[in-house]
Design an enzyme around this catalytic site. Structure first.
Site: not given
Ligand code: SF4
Length: 921
Positions: A136-137, A201, A487, A682, A684
């Site tokens: 997805d990313h 994630d 975010r 983060s 990481r």
């Molecule tokens: Fe993808 Fe992370 Fe955005 Fe959710 S918050 S859509 S998992 S990038």
């Protein structure tokens, strides 16, 4: 390409919500359509086992009232008696490390690369708990799904092929590009009340909307879970959020979490689980609760969780998991497992009256700057935010449910029926193929597209910066976007540091784009239609679940619910690849003290994981350790010169990674010296992997961020802190360092200090006392070279032992029960252990313990004390019943030859022991 093969469906009536019974009925049909009739069997948490574990905890703390979060965590303890030995309830939260056994792991495509590379070094044939990978990313949002997905696949072919082939090899469920966003797919398929999962994630807590403890972790932690190694978590404190009242009008669950983020701030939830309770909970939809839990990550919470509700039941039934709903309801009814005990104590309680909430905006540049809609216009003036909106985006894992989309289409239709058109680009990201296909069938997509929306791929896209923006906004001039994402850090969405992202609910985004004025308030203000008439929105209505049920869409995305490993699958990593590199295990610690390490760099000031392993353009190297090593500490400030990314070797200047590579090639081990809170930001894991890969052995600081300190230990680096902070001044780059105290540490003396003997360039020396926080287990990581090395040793042993055990048990005539202990095979009959010789120095009736038991016949026993009582799991404890002279004679018969024959083929006289405790590892 799978996405091109969508099913065609007609629009259907959105006006009525079906009964739970109807939805359940469709859920069954849907399960059949997906070929998933037995899917629930693989996603229902092992409730009986969980309750048994929780009962063991209740025996230890008989009077303790537990919160829901504690119940679910404790039910997943590897060994409650061991975890809580000598501990009182007040010593748990915020202090005690819990060893947990999660039920499942999910990984997204960017972080899965390193997780899998690490897992591959363990030598296991399969993951030992159900695991899934979600592409997805890496998918760019640009012109729409049909062109964006093929382009993204072409650009990331190597990574997707690697992830897919590794999934096949190790029995992992693979959700390919276009199938959807990790957290949406988890909610639709895997999340289950009272279960526990880890995800690579930070928004993994989304599954808390279905009552699950779901925690975001790094790849090394995921490997712990996939190898069934107990995963360590410091018991979080619990923030209780008491909800009362009900939402109405324009307010949505997003507004609850935006409001809470404003109250708690980005650090307010650190080290805590947020647990919701109270009468207001029942009024929330399951997907709404998922939105709330998703954004708990924005206040730093370990995770968030809701108690079991009727809306969870409805959602489970609608997503082909009626069996999970029934099992959850039963276990809750019998044991009150899915809610807090009456009288359970929270560390802090936040009261929220849902009736008093209003829509709001969080941002820009931080998710905790909350402005209610009624104050937004004034805030724009005061803060000199841009007056115009430049784009509106809805979707992401936070807000892409059917309810979100149906609410959005309601306001969009109100405006379009009045002849209004969006004034700015309007982008929509469905969270999954399930949502995409269902909103297409129900006519929602057409109505959004007719209004000018661009529907992007079912992926992260603009939420993670994969947004190819065509509207030519300047990077000099601030511009404002409205999103329903979670975010909004600077540059996150489009790489433009001047873009201000205001986070809000989908319905507020969708209504505000009909005016380009950022201050427009759709709940109160009036717009002008093209023929000059006033237009005012009415509060939107949405639909919790699709009236005709969900439609699966392109079923080719759906993996086998119980994939078996295919060991013959070749996982190709091109040796010339710049994006993937097979991992070599780190070397084990040779023992003794460390001598002649050199200080590579003494860092001044803040040093976050971004300074240690920068993101941005380096993200594409996440699967290639050598390449990403070239960003190590490039953001760090040299304490001696004030330069960024500059280090010296005998006067010769170079970048920090250059020096580290040089010393690695010369066989020169090194250390880093730094100040406070080293490794904050983060979690990481690359920030720990990289120094280790380049021969770093110690990081010495004034203090560490906790997660980074743990990551260093997992990679076999020794994190030390100055016993006296002022000693930071006594050590400099290129000084030589030897240790005193590591030998004692390796021998279990955890409380002994470690002294660094520092030799300066002029030959003088100084001693610096240091502290460490290594636990017994972490010392074992250090000895093995890394946590992964230790897991590998144990995992290989387990697999080999299991093979032998299985083959012995298949023999029809095998006489005895066979158990495995510490790589040694023990033949038992009932509860008796027979030893083919007399054990010295013990009497009948004595209790003895075996630390090492070799195969019968080899006489390699160690007897520890007599009588001996030991609560350790690594124990065989037995009582001596008789000795050879008077012993029973046990005949072991075998028809076929087997490697165990040499143990069992002869008639023997045994010392007979009654086994009091036998633990099979
Ligand atoms: Fe993808 Fe992370 Fe955005 Fe959710 S918050 S859509 S998992 S990038």
């Amino acid at each position: 390409m799978a996405i091109l093969g969508r099913l065609k469906h007609g629009a259907s009536n959105l006006s009525m919500i079906r009964s739970a019974k109807d939805i359940a009925c469709f859920g069954k049909k849907y399960a059949d359509i997906r070929g998933y009739a037995n899917h629930a069997a693989f996603v229902t948490p092992p409730y009986q086992k969980l309750i048994e574990t929780l009962e063991r905890v209740r025996k230890i703390f008989p009077n303790e009232k537990l919160t829901l979060a504690e119940k679910v965590l404790y039910a997943h303890l590897a060994n409650p008696e061991e975890s809580f030995a000598g501990v009182s309830p007040s010593q748990i939260r915020g202090s005690l490390y819990l060893k947990l056994k999660p039920d499942r792991v999910a990984m997204q495509d960017a972080s899965a690369q390193m997780a899998l590379l690490q897992f591959m070094t363990c030598g296991l044939e399969r993951t030992l708990i159900p695991s899934s990978i979600h592409c997805d990313h890496l998918i760019v949002g640009h012109r729409g799904a049909n062109s964006d997905i093929p382009e993204s696949i072409a650009n990331n072919k190597e990574i997707f092929n690697f992830l897919q082939s590794a999934s096949r090899k190790y029995g992992i469920q693979f959700w390919g590009p276009g199938s959807g966003i990790i957290h949406q797919i988890v909610l639709e398929n895997y999340a289950a009340p009272g279960g526990m999962m880890l995800g690579t994630d930070s928004h993994t807590p989304n599954a808390g909307g279905l009552g699950m403890i779901a925690i975001g972790v790094g790849g090394a932690d995921a490997v712990d879970a996939m190898t069934n190694t107990p995963w360590e978590l410091k018991a979080p404190k619990i923030i209780g959020v008491h909800l009362k009242g009900t939402m109405s009008g324009w307010t949505t669950p997003k507004d609850l979490i935006l409001h809470l983020a404003g109250k708690l701030t980005v650090r307010g939830g650190t080290g805590h689980i947020i647990e919701y309770f109270g009468p207001g909970v029942e009024s929330l939809s399951c997907t709404g609760m998922a939105t709330i839990c998703n954004m708990g990550a924005e206040v730093g919470a370990t995770t968030s969780i809701f108690p079991y509700t009727e809306s969870m039941k409805r959602y489970l039934e609608a997503t082909h998991r009626a069996d999970v709903a029934n099992a959850a309801a039963n276990i809750h009814q019998q044991h009150n497992y899915l809610a807090a005990d009456a009288g359970a104590k929270y560390d802090e309680i936040v009261e929220i009256n849902l009736s008093e909430l209003s829509p709001s905006f969080n941002g820009p540049f931080t998710p905790d700057l909350n402005t209610p809609i009624e104050k937004f216009s004034k805030a724009i003036e005061t803060n000199k935010w841009p007056k115009k909106v430049s784009a509106g985006l809805i979707g992401s894992c936070t807000n892409s449910s059917y309810q979100d989309m149906s609410t959005v289409v309601d306001v969009v239709e109100q405006a379009t029926k009045a002849g209004l058109k969006p004034q700015v680009p309007f982008l929509v990201t469905p969270g999954s193929e399930l949502i995409r296909a269902t909103i297409e069938r129900d006519g929602i997509t057409k109505r959004l597209e007719d209004a000018g929306a661009v529907v992007l791929a079912n992926a992260c896209g603009p939420c993670i910066g994969m947004w190819k923006r065509d509207d030519k906004v300047s990077s000099e001039e601030p511009n404002a976007i409205l999103t329903s994402f979670n975010r909004n850090f600077r540059s996150r969405n489009d790489g433009n540091p001047s873009t201000m992202n205001f986070l809000t609910s989908p319905v507020i985004v969708a209504s505000k784009i009909f005016s380009s004025d950022l201050a427009f308030d759709p709940t109160r203000d009036v717009l002008q239609t093209s023929d000059g008439k006033p237009f005012k929105f009415t509060p939107p209505t949405g639909i919790e679940l699709p009236p005709s049920g969900f439609t699966a869409g392109d079923t080719s995305y759906i993996p086998d619910p119980n994939p078996q490993p295919l060991p013959e699958t070749e996982v190709t990593i091109d040796p010339k690849s710049t994006r993937l590199e097979a991992l070599e295990p780190f070397d084990s610690y040779k023992g003794g003290e460390m001598n002649n390490l050199k200080v590579a760099i003494k860092v001044k000031g803040k040093c976050t994981t971004d300074h240690i392993s920068a993101a941005g353009k380096w993200l594409k190297y996440k699967g290639h350790l050598s390449n990403i090593c070239n960003n190590t500490l490039i953001g760090a400030v040299n304490a001696a010169t004030g330069e960024v990314n500059r280090a010296y070797d005998n006067g010769q200047g170079m970048s920090i990674p250059e020096l580290m590579w040089k010393w690695k090639n010369e066989g020169q081990p090194w250390l880093v010296v730094a100040e406070h809170n080293y490794g904050e930001g983060s979690a990481r894991e690359h920030a720990a992997l990289q120094p280790r890969a380049m021969n770093g052995r110690i990081i010495l600081t004034k203090s560490f961020a906790r997660i980074h300190e743990t990551n260093l230990k997992k990679q076999g680096i020794l994190p030390l802190t100055f016993a006296n902070e002022a000693d930071y001044e006594k050590i400099n780059a290129e000084d030589k360092v030897s240790t005193r105290g590591i030998t004692k540490l390796l021998n279990g003396a955890l409380d002994e200090p470690i002294i660094l003997v520092v030799t300066k360039k002029d030959g003088s020396s100084v001693e610096i006392p240091c502290k460490h926080t290594m636990s017994k287990d972490q010392v074992e990581f250090f000895k093995a070279g890394s946590a992964l090395n230790l897991i590998r040793q144990k995992a290989r042993t387990k697999v080999e032992d299991q093979k032998v055990l299985d083959s012995i048990k298949q023999q029809p005539d095998h006489y005895a029960d066979v158990s495995v202990y510490n790589r040694h095979f023990i033949v038992t009959r009932g509860d008796q252990l027979g030893l083919p010789f007399r054990i010295k120095n013990v009497q009948v009736g004595d209790t003895i313990r075996f630390d090492k038991v070799s195969r019968l016949g080899s006489r390699d026993y160690t007897i520890v004390g007599k009588p001996y009582v030991d609560s350790s799991l690594h124990t065989i404890e037995a009582t001596v019943l008789s000795f050879p002279k008077s012993a029973l004679s046990v005949r072991v018969k075998h028809k076929r030859r087997h490697r165990h024959d040499r143990v069992m083929k002869h008639k023997q006289t045994y010392t007979i022991l009654r086994i009091n405790k036998l633990v099979i590892h």
